[in-house]
Enzyme design. Structure first.
Site, PDB file in Angstrom:
ATOM      1  N   GLN A  10       0.843  -1.208   0.000  1.00 16.13           N
ATOM      2  CA  GLN A  10       0.000   0.000   0.000  1.00 16.13           C
ATOM      3  C   GLN A  10       0.875   1.254   0.000  1.00 16.13           C
ATOM      4  O   GLN A  10       2.070   1.198   0.307  1.00 16.13           O
ATOM      5  CB  GLN A  10      -0.893   0.006   1.252  1.00 16.13           C
ATOM      6  CG  GLN A  10      -0.143  -0.199   2.555  1.00 16.13           C
ATOM      7  CD  GLN A  10      -0.983  -0.886   3.620  1.00 16.13           C
ATOM      8  OE1 GLN A  10      -2.229  -0.820   3.639  1.00 16.13           O
ATOM      9  NE2 GLN A  10      -0.303  -1.578   4.532  1.00 16.13           N
ATOM     10  N   TYR A  54      -9.593   4.665  19.799  1.00 16.86           N
ATOM     11  CA  TYR A  54      -9.637   3.398  19.057  1.00 16.86           C
ATOM     12  C   TYR A  54      -8.772   2.339  19.739  1.00 16.86           C
ATOM     13  O   TYR A  54      -9.228   1.239  20.043  1.00 16.86           O
ATOM     14  CB  TYR A  54      -9.166   3.635  17.624  1.00 16.86           C
ATOM     15  CG  TYR A  54      -9.091   2.401  16.770  1.00 16.86           C
ATOM     16  CD1 TYR A  54      -7.920   1.642  16.715  1.00 16.86           C
ATOM     17  CD2 TYR A  54     -10.174   1.976  16.017  1.00 16.86           C
ATOM     18  CE1 TYR A  54      -7.847   0.497  15.944  1.00 16.86           C
ATOM     19  CE2 TYR A  54     -10.104   0.836  15.237  1.00 16.86           C
ATOM     20  CZ  TYR A  54      -8.928   0.109  15.204  1.00 16.86           C
ATOM     21  OH  TYR A  54      -8.868  -1.029  14.425  1.00 16.86           O
ATOM     22  N   ASP A  62       1.121 -12.766   6.624  1.00 17.53           N
ATOM     23  CA  ASP A  62      -0.324 -12.738   6.433  1.00 17.53           C
ATOM     24  C   ASP A  62      -1.026 -13.408   7.625  1.00 17.53           C
ATOM     25  O   ASP A  62      -0.637 -14.516   8.036  1.00 17.53           O
ATOM     26  CB  ASP A  62      -0.614 -13.509   5.133  1.00 17.53           C
ATOM     27  CG  ASP A  62      -2.101 -13.759   4.930  1.00 17.53           C
ATOM     28  OD1 ASP A  62      -2.757 -12.887   4.359  1.00 17.53           O
ATOM     29  OD2 ASP A  62      -2.584 -14.803   5.414  1.00 17.53           O
ATOM     30  N   ASP A 107      -6.873  -5.769  14.458  1.00 20.38           N
ATOM     31  CA  ASP A 107      -6.791  -4.322  14.247  1.00 20.38           C
ATOM     32  C   ASP A 107      -6.474  -4.085  12.777  1.00 20.38           C
ATOM     33  O   ASP A 107      -5.337  -3.832  12.388  1.00 20.38           O
ATOM     34  CB  ASP A 107      -5.680  -3.764  15.148  1.00 20.38           C
ATOM     35  CG  ASP A 107      -5.453  -2.293  14.896  1.00 20.38           C
ATOM     36  OD1 ASP A 107      -4.406  -1.775  15.349  1.00 20.38           O
ATOM     37  OD2 ASP A 107      -6.287  -1.658  14.222  1.00 20.38           O
ATOM     38  N   SER A 160      -7.160  -2.689   8.627  1.00 19.62           N
ATOM     39  CA  SER A 160      -7.664  -1.559   7.851  1.00 19.62           C
ATOM     40  C   SER A 160      -9.025  -2.006   7.306  1.00 19.62           C
ATOM     41  O   SER A 160      -9.657  -2.886   7.894  1.00 19.62           O
ATOM     42  CB  SER A 160      -6.667  -1.221   6.746  1.00 19.62           C
ATOM     43  OG  SER A 160      -6.278  -2.397   6.043  1.00 19.62           O
ATOM     44  N   ASP A 161      -9.470  -1.419   6.198  1.00 28.07           N
ATOM     45  CA  ASP A 161     -10.835  -1.696   5.753  1.00 28.07           C
ATOM     46  C   ASP A 161     -10.873  -2.806   4.706  1.00 28.07           C
ATOM     47  O   ASP A 161      -9.836  -3.194   4.180  1.00 28.07           O
ATOM     48  CB  ASP A 161     -11.448  -0.392   5.218  1.00 28.07           C
ATOM     49  CG  ASP A 161     -11.501   0.645   6.334  1.00 28.07           C
ATOM     50  OD1 ASP A 161     -10.933   1.736   6.164  1.00 28.07           O
ATOM     51  OD2 ASP A 161     -12.053   0.315   7.402  1.00 28.07           O
TER      52      ASP A 161
HETATM   53  N1  GXQ Z   1      -4.251   0.853  14.950  1.00 29.02           N
HETATM   54  C1  GXQ Z   1      -5.054   1.740  14.129  1.00 29.02           C
HETATM   55  C2  GXQ Z   1      -5.468   1.044  12.845  1.00 29.02           C
HETATM   56  C3  GXQ Z   1      -6.760   1.651  12.348  1.00 29.02           C
HETATM   57  N2  GXQ Z   1      -7.622   0.657  11.797  1.00 29.02           N
HETATM   58  C4  GXQ Z   1      -8.601   1.107  10.852  1.00 29.02           C
HETATM   59  C5  GXQ Z   1      -8.079   2.155   9.906  1.00 29.02           C
HETATM   60  C6  GXQ Z   1      -9.111   2.516   8.866  1.00 29.02           C
HETATM   61  C7  GXQ Z   1     -10.383   3.033   9.496  1.00 29.02           C
HETATM   62  N3  GXQ Z   1     -11.319   3.355   8.471  1.00 29.02           N
HETATM   63  C8  GXQ Z   1     -12.672   3.655   8.908  1.00 29.02           C
HETATM   64  C9  GXQ Z   1     -13.634   3.457   7.769  1.00 29.02           C
HETATM   65  C10 GXQ Z   1     -15.060   3.740   8.157  1.00 29.02           C
HETATM   66  N4  GXQ Z   1     -15.541   2.787   9.132  1.00 29.02           N
HETATM   67  C11 GXQ Z   1     -10.916   2.006  10.491  1.00 29.02           C
HETATM   68  C12 GXQ Z   1      -9.873   1.629  11.519  1.00 29.02           C
END
Ligand code: GXQ
Length: 289
Positions: free
Chosen positions: A32, A62, A138, A157, A159-160
């Site tokens: 990425q 978070y 992975d 934890d 990403s999306d």
């Molecule tokens: N340790 C922090 C990592 C953060 N994880 C994700 C990063 C992307 C974020 N998008 C939110 C999209 C709308 N729900 C969600 C938490």
């Protein structure tokens, strides 16, 4: 000078913007694009493929909630696995629990780790705990190699769903997580926003209800710099000693200033219980049956 706008097909028609003082890093890993910038009012900001991952000002909400919602719901967490979380913030929070003996983390992108250590030392401080073992790879492959019933808790934890984390939202992954947990073990995953992704969340809840035979609950918190200003979590437990997520049996005192880092900025037992209260439109779709 100028503005960063978080424009994505995952939240069409809307974009949260932050005023930029200075771009500090831009790079491309095997997975990425990675950017760090100094914002005017939220401290430094970590961005992956154009999506805000954390800001210094609100990451506490978070990282503390995704960690303490599961760990404070079981009496004595000993062995914890973090999937994703390469910035190290979840590790910093897990380290607050003195009962924890072993912390494994499996992060796919080594550049995220290096960039976090360089630009977000108060977040990456989690890596300094001697109980931590970092595995670069992975999460699915890692879990396939884990003996059954290894962990008391797993924290996903991620990403999306669009990008490297896609498979972490699918049923085969949840089944691997369930196998890696002891009876009555718990998992907490990043579970998007009820304002933006109710369809995705309904699928996740359905998959979790089929996979985790203990309890399955959706919780949420406010994070000003995530789209819609909130983010949710799936809290699930495997069959075995019952887990009541709404009543923390293993409270962490917000003033407890253990040898570790700074006191808690966000989490406390009241907000733990409140996190499971859902607005009516969400209760109908993903509330307890
Ligand atoms: N340790 C922090 C990592 C953060 N994880 C994700 C990063 C992307 C974020 N998008 C939110 C999209 C709308 N729900 C969600 C938490």
């Amino acid at each position: 000078p100028g503005w960063f706008s978080e424009i994505s097909s995952m939240w069409p028609g809307e974009a949260h913007s932050l005023k930029v003082e200075k771009i500090l890093f831009q790079g491309k890993s095997d997975y990425q694009n990675i950017m760090v910038f100094q914002s005017s009012t939220y401290g430094k900001v970590l961005v992956l493929d154009g999506v805000i991952q954390l800001t210094e000002r609100d990451e506490c909400a978070y990282q503390e909630m995704i960690t303490h919602l599961p760990l404070c719901s079981i009496p004595n967490p000993r062995k914890v696995l973090v999937i994703g979380g390469g910035d190290g913030g979840v590790l910093r929070e897990v380290a607050r629990h003195s009962s924890v003996e072993k912390i494994d983390i499996c992060e796919i992108d080594n550049m995220v780790v290096d960039v976090s250590k360089q630009y977000f030392p108060d977040v990456a401080v989690g890596y300094e705990d001697p109980r931590v073992t970092l595995h670069i790879g992975d999460g699915v492959a890692f879990l396939k190699a884990v003996p059954e019933g290894t962990y008391d808790a797993v924290i996903v934890d991620s990403s999306d769903p669009i990008g490297p984390a896609q498979e972490l939202f699918e049923k085969p992954f949840f089944e691997l997580v369930a196998k890696s947990l002891r009876p009555g073990g718990v998992v907490c995953t990043q579970a998007e926003s009820i304002w933006l992704h109710m369809d995705i969340i309904e699928d996740i809840v359905s998959n979790c209800r089929q996979t985790f035979k203990g309890s399955v609950n959706y919780a949420w918190t406010t994070v000003p710099t995530y789209p819609s200003g909130m983010i949710g979590f799936m809290l699930c437990s495997t069959e075995g000693p019952p887990v009541d997520f709404k009543h923390p049996v293993n409270p962490i005192d917000e003033n407890e200033c253990q040898k570790s880092v700074r006191p808690l900025k966000f989490y406390n037992s009241e907000i733990h219980a409140a996190a499971f209260c859902l607005p009516s439109f969400a209760k109908r779709k993903i509330g307890p049956k």
